[in-house]
Design a protein around this motif. Structure first.
Motif, PDB file in Angstrom:
ATOM      1  N   LEU A   1      -0.779  12.858   8.484  1.00 19.38           N
ATOM      2  CA  LEU A   1      -1.825  11.922   8.084  1.00 19.38           C
ATOM      3  C   LEU A   1      -1.393  10.475   8.288  1.00 19.38           C
ATOM      4  O   LEU A   1      -2.182   9.638   8.709  1.00 19.38           O
ATOM      5  CB  LEU A   1      -2.202  12.152   6.620  1.00 19.38           C
ATOM      6  N   HIS A   2      -0.136  10.192   8.035  1.00 18.05           N
ATOM      7  CA  HIS A   2       0.372   8.832   8.195  1.00 18.05           C
ATOM      8  C   HIS A   2       0.134   8.327   9.616  1.00 18.05           C
ATOM      9  O   HIS A   2      -0.324   7.215   9.833  1.00 18.05           O
ATOM     10  CB  HIS A   2       1.859   8.784   7.854  1.00 18.05           C
TER      11      HIS A   2
ATOM     12  N   PHE B   1       4.811   5.935   2.341  1.00 18.14           N
ATOM     13  CA  PHE B   1       4.001   7.138   2.524  1.00 18.14           C
ATOM     14  C   PHE B   1       4.697   8.320   1.889  1.00 18.14           C
ATOM     15  O   PHE B   1       5.894   8.521   2.067  1.00 18.14           O
ATOM     16  CB  PHE B   1       3.742   7.417   4.009  1.00 18.14           C
TER      17      PHE B   1
ATOM     18  N   GLY C   1       0.431   5.422   0.838  1.00 17.19           N
ATOM     19  CA  GLY C   1      -0.377   6.532   1.317  1.00 17.19           C
ATOM     20  C   GLY C   1       0.206   7.823   0.784  1.00 17.19           C
ATOM     21  O   GLY C   1       1.421   7.962   0.658  1.00 17.19           O
TER      22      GLY C   1
ATOM     23  N   SER D   1       0.836  -1.194   0.000  1.00 16.26           N
ATOM     24  CA  SER D   1       0.000   0.000   0.000  1.00 16.26           C
ATOM     25  C   SER D   1       0.872   1.245   0.000  1.00 16.26           C
ATOM     26  O   SER D   1       1.979   1.247   0.512  1.00 16.26           O
ATOM     27  CB  SER D   1      -0.923   0.012   1.213  1.00 16.26           C
TER      28      SER D   1
ATOM     29  N   VAL E   1      -3.960   8.363  10.456  1.00 16.92           N
ATOM     30  CA  VAL E   1      -4.917   7.548   9.713  1.00 16.92           C
ATOM     31  C   VAL E   1      -4.290   6.356   9.000  1.00 16.92           C
ATOM     32  O   VAL E   1      -4.873   5.283   8.956  1.00 16.92           O
ATOM     33  CB  VAL E   1      -5.649   8.425   8.663  1.00 16.92           C
ATOM     34  N   MET E   2      -3.118   6.508   8.439  1.00 18.25           N
ATOM     35  CA  MET E   2      -2.570   5.505   7.532  1.00 18.25           C
ATOM     36  C   MET E   2      -1.322   4.820   8.075  1.00 18.25           C
ATOM     37  O   MET E   2      -0.348   4.637   7.364  1.00 18.25           O
ATOM     38  CB  MET E   2      -2.259   6.153   6.190  1.00 18.25           C
ATOM     39  N   GLN E   3      -1.335   4.397   9.296  1.00 16.39           N
ATOM     40  CA  GLN E   3      -0.159   3.787   9.904  1.00 16.39           C
ATOM     41  C   GLN E   3       0.234   2.474   9.245  1.00 16.39           C
ATOM     42  O   GLN E   3       1.381   2.054   9.355  1.00 16.39           O
ATOM     43  CB  GLN E   3      -0.383   3.574  11.394  1.00 16.39           C
ATOM     44  N   ASN E   4      -0.675   1.828   8.587  1.00 15.45           N
ATOM     45  CA  ASN E   4      -0.368   0.538   7.961  1.00 15.45           C
ATOM     46  C   ASN E   4       0.177   0.667   6.539  1.00 15.45           C
ATOM     47  O   ASN E   4       0.527  -0.346   5.929  1.00 15.45           O
ATOM     48  CB  ASN E   4      -1.607  -0.363   7.972  1.00 15.45           C
ATOM     49  N   ALA E   5       0.236   1.860   6.013  1.00 15.62           N
ATOM     50  CA  ALA E   5       0.781   2.039   4.666  1.00 15.62           C
ATOM     51  C   ALA E   5       2.277   1.735   4.679  1.00 15.62           C
ATOM     52  O   ALA E   5       3.018   2.265   5.505  1.00 15.62           O
ATOM     53  CB  ALA E   5       0.536   3.460   4.172  1.00 15.62           C
TER      54      ALA E   5
ATOM     55  N   SER F   1      -0.242  12.082   1.207  1.00 13.93           N
ATOM     56  CA  SER F   1      -0.853  13.255   1.824  1.00 13.93           C
ATOM     57  C   SER F   1      -0.559  14.462   0.947  1.00 13.93           C
ATOM     58  O   SER F   1       0.594  14.706   0.588  1.00 13.93           O
ATOM     59  CB  SER F   1      -0.279  13.491   3.219  1.00 13.93           C
TER      60      SER F   1
END
Length: 65
Positions: A13-14, A24, A5, A3, A17-21, A7
């Motif tokens: 944002l990481h 980034f 991410g 994945s 919301v998107m810690q699993n990306a 922003s």
């Protein structure tokens, strides 16, 4: 499964919301020229160059009601 991410304005944002990306990208702007540069960089046409102007380490945040 991988994945990415992206922003276009909010650098944290990481962490919010998107810690699993796995990857980034902080672009810091929603401008069309920036969006085009992201696509070019993702396809290897240009490099991902730059240094973040903000400290992107997660911070403890306090929320008050």
């Amino acid at each position: 499964e991988k994945s990415v991410g992206i922003s276009l304005g909010y650098p944290y944002l990481h962490y919010d919301v998107m810690q699993n990306a796995e990857t980034f990208i902080n672009a810091y702007s929603p401008a069309p020229t920036v969006q085009a540069a992201i696509v070019k960089a993702m396809y290897g046409e240009i490099g991902f160059d730059g240094v973040s102007p903000t400290d992107l380490e997660p911070k403890l945040r306090s929320f008050y009601c």
